[in-house]
Scaffold this motif. Sequence first.
Motif, short mmCIF file in Angstrom:
data_model
loop_
_atom_site.label_atom_id
_atom_site.label_comp_id
_atom_site.label_asym_id
_atom_site.label_seq_id
_atom_site.Cartn_x
_atom_site.Cartn_y
_atom_site.Cartn_z
N TYR A 35 35.91 46.41 47.88
CA TYR A 35 35.85 47.29 46.66
C TYR A 35 36.03 46.47 45.56
O TYR A 35 36.76 45.49 45.64
CB TYR A 35 37.14 48.44 46.71
N TYR A 36 35.19 46.60 44.59
CA TYR A 36 35.29 45.91 43.24
C TYR A 36 36.02 46.47 42.13
O TYR A 36 35.93 47.55 41.86
CB TYR A 36 34.03 45.31 42.82
N ALA A 37 36.73 45.77 41.34
CA ALA A 37 37.43 46.01 40.18
C ALA A 37 36.40 45.67 38.98
O ALA A 37 36.27 46.27 37.83
CB ALA A 37 38.78 45.62 39.97
N VAL A 38 35.90 44.60 39.15
CA VAL A 38 35.00 44.00 38.15
C VAL A 38 33.61 43.83 39.05
O VAL A 38 33.49 42.94 40.11
CB VAL A 38 35.59 42.84 37.61
N ALA A 39 32.52 44.54 38.60
CA ALA A 39 31.23 44.31 39.43
C ALA A 39 30.83 42.89 39.22
O ALA A 39 30.90 42.04 38.34
CB ALA A 39 30.11 45.23 38.72
N PRO A 40 30.18 42.20 40.55
CA PRO A 40 29.87 43.03 41.63
C PRO A 40 30.49 42.92 42.86
O PRO A 40 30.71 44.04 43.76
CB PRO A 40 28.38 42.70 41.93
N SER A 41 31.53 42.01 42.66
CA SER A 41 32.28 41.94 43.81
C SER A 41 33.63 41.18 43.78
O SER A 41 34.36 40.47 44.65
CB SER A 41 31.57 40.81 44.72
N THR A 42 34.22 41.40 42.42
CA THR A 42 35.62 40.70 42.03
C THR A 42 36.68 42.00 42.39
O THR A 42 36.52 43.15 41.87
CB THR A 42 35.72 40.51 40.75
N THR A 43 37.69 41.70 43.31
CA THR A 43 38.54 42.81 43.68
C THR A 43 39.69 43.03 42.94
O THR A 43 40.30 43.95 43.13
CB THR A 43 38.77 42.37 45.25
N ASP A 44 40.05 42.13 41.68
CA ASP A 44 41.18 42.24 41.08
C ASP A 44 40.53 42.22 39.66
O ASP A 44 39.62 41.54 39.24
CB ASP A 44 42.20 41.53 41.34
N VAL A 45 41.54 42.76 38.88
CA VAL A 45 40.97 42.92 37.38
C VAL A 45 42.44 42.47 36.56
O VAL A 45 43.52 42.98 36.85
CB VAL A 45 40.54 44.18 36.82
N HIS A 46 42.44 41.77 35.64
CA HIS A 46 43.61 41.55 34.69
C HIS A 46 43.38 42.46 33.41
O HIS A 46 42.61 42.29 32.73
CB HIS A 46 43.72 40.20 34.32
N ILE A 47 44.36 43.37 33.44
CA ILE A 47 44.33 44.43 32.14
C ILE A 47 45.64 43.93 31.21
O ILE A 47 46.67 44.07 31.37
CB ILE A 47 44.35 45.71 32.78
N PRO A 48 45.17 43.54 29.97
CA PRO A 48 46.12 43.12 28.90
C PRO A 48 46.61 44.54 28.54
O PRO A 48 46.05 45.47 28.34
CB PRO A 48 45.46 42.55 28.02
N GLY A 49 48.11 44.46 28.19
CA GLY A 49 48.78 45.51 27.34
C GLY A 49 48.74 46.62 28.44
O GLY A 49 49.05 46.62 29.52
N LEU A 50 48.62 47.75 27.96
CA LEU A 50 48.50 49.16 28.42
C LEU A 50 47.21 49.74 28.59
O LEU A 50 46.81 50.96 28.65
CB LEU A 50 49.41 50.15 27.94
N GLY A 51 46.08 48.86 28.74
CA GLY A 51 44.53 49.11 28.69
C GLY A 51 44.25 50.03 30.07
O GLY A 51 45.11 49.82 31.05
N GLU A 52 43.24 50.64 29.98
CA GLU A 52 42.88 51.67 30.89
C GLU A 52 42.25 50.94 32.19
O GLU A 52 41.52 49.99 32.05
CB GLU A 52 41.85 52.76 30.53
N PHE A 53 42.43 51.21 33.51
CA PHE A 53 42.03 50.83 34.65
C PHE A 53 40.73 51.53 34.91
O PHE A 53 40.85 52.97 35.10
CB PHE A 53 42.91 50.78 35.62
N GLY A 54 39.65 51.00 35.48
CA GLY A 54 38.38 51.81 35.76
C GLY A 54 38.28 52.09 37.23
O GLY A 54 37.27 52.97 37.46
N GLY A 55 39.19 51.78 38.20
CA GLY A 55 39.08 52.24 39.30
C GLY A 55 38.31 51.21 40.30
O GLY A 55 37.94 50.10 39.88
N CYS A 56 38.32 51.46 41.55
CA CYS A 56 37.80 50.60 42.90
C CYS A 56 36.48 51.13 43.18
O CYS A 56 36.79 52.45 43.42
CB CYS A 56 38.82 50.36 43.67
N THR A 57 35.55 50.40 43.04
CA THR A 57 34.11 50.97 43.54
C THR A 57 33.79 50.18 44.81
O THR A 57 33.79 48.98 44.79
CB THR A 57 33.11 50.63 42.51
N PRO A 58 32.91 50.79 45.66
CA PRO A 58 32.57 50.16 46.98
C PRO A 58 31.53 49.09 46.52
O PRO A 58 30.76 49.11 45.65
CB PRO A 58 32.09 51.14 47.72
N PHE A 59 31.66 47.74 47.15
CA PHE A 59 30.52 46.71 46.88
C PHE A 59 29.29 47.54 47.43
O PHE A 59 28.82 48.37 48.19
CB PHE A 59 30.76 45.71 48.00
#
Length: 453
Positions: free
Chosen positions: A143-167
């Motif tokens: 499952y990616y947090a950043v397309a197409p295949s990055t499984t983690d994401v760094h979100i500064p501050g209190l930014g919104e998370f976009g969710g986990c999407t199947p590869f």
Amino acid sequence: KMLSLVVVLGLLSHVFGLEEGVYRSTSPLRGTYSAGSTITLAWTGVVKSLHVMIVNEDSPPAIDVGSMTSGSLYVLPWDMPCNKTYRVYLFDSSSHAKGPLWKISCEDACLKVGYSGKSENTVSCKNYSDGTLGRTITCKPFYYAVAPSTTDVHIPGLGEFGGCTPFDMCSVYGYTSTNVKNCVNGVGSRTITCLPGYAAVLPATSSITLSGSTVFAGCKDIDECAAYGFSGKAANTLSCSTPTVNARLIICQPGYYAIFPTTDRISLNSSATFSGCFDIDECDAYGFSGKLANKLSCVNSGVNKRTVTCLPGFQVIGEAGNKQSVELLGDAVFTGCGSMNYCTMYGFSGKTEGTSSCELSEKGRKITCRPGYVILPSNTTSIFLAGDAVFPGCVDLNECDLYGYSGKTENVLSCENSENSRTITCKPGYYAEAPTTRSVTLTGNAVFKGCVD
């Protein structure tokens, strides 16, 4: 959400020898604030536009805000270290002033905003470890947090998370496109299907499901003969070949059909079942080749053979020896039945002596003897023989015994037999023919006139 704070800088003009009243604050800047907050930089004094810097008093460097006009809005950066002491500095062309101390609070971003309501298929949320406000969210494998295949994401501050999407497994790990029908995504896997006639797994499996990044080996041409062969019905087959993709050609042995009534081969697509090779009924399939006149029967006399027989009195046209029957191979053409020549076929049964003629009839032959010969025991000069009946032969008549001296034996010396005649000789002093001939030859049953003095 970012806090909107109005901050009024309390400037201490006397610290840097600024003329009192030149920069005068309306209220002090002190306390604790959040990274990402929007503040208003405002001051009173003669100069309305100054150069602003925010200095971390504990561990420089400073944040160079740049030239600002009193009353301007400014967003505190998300990566400002928390629990540090900060001070705002103002500069003009010849002097500067500084405001009171204040701090950035250390907020728990994971606790405060977490997964932004999209926790499905997540593994973890971890706050930044360097003292700045932010969080790192990790998704489950594939499952990616950043397309197409990055499984983690760094979100500064209190930014919104976009969710986990199947590869998109097919796009991420791909497949060799040659002879592939399609690729279907699964969670952590992809199913690849080959075109008809090709296998993903030999000998004949068209699809394969691959986990993760497993490499696809490609679609390989199926050997339909090896994979499907004769469908367990190899009896009386001759060969199997693969002339085209996704097909096999099966050929039966001579005398057997794959397609009724006489076709010896069949082309089958893919795994289609082969029905087998069956004995051809040659009589039914080829029969008399359309020449029905005077035929008697057709019998299947073996594999790939038929025997055709003509009616009595008829023979197979063109066959040496005047045969009434002929065995034909496969689809060989039957030449037909013609009238049988019994004279040529059976003739005089090897007894030609004394024969005159052999005449052909519908069901046999008539043999006639030459004059002076008869057929025993009937003593006839001709005979009718049916079919292959044996001719008894012509026997030479003994005209002396049969006709003799015609009752005139006086003064006869002798009688000698020859073919269809007799020679009678008179005693000396007597003639058989006037005036002096003693002997006379008589044909057949001619009457002897006697011996005359």
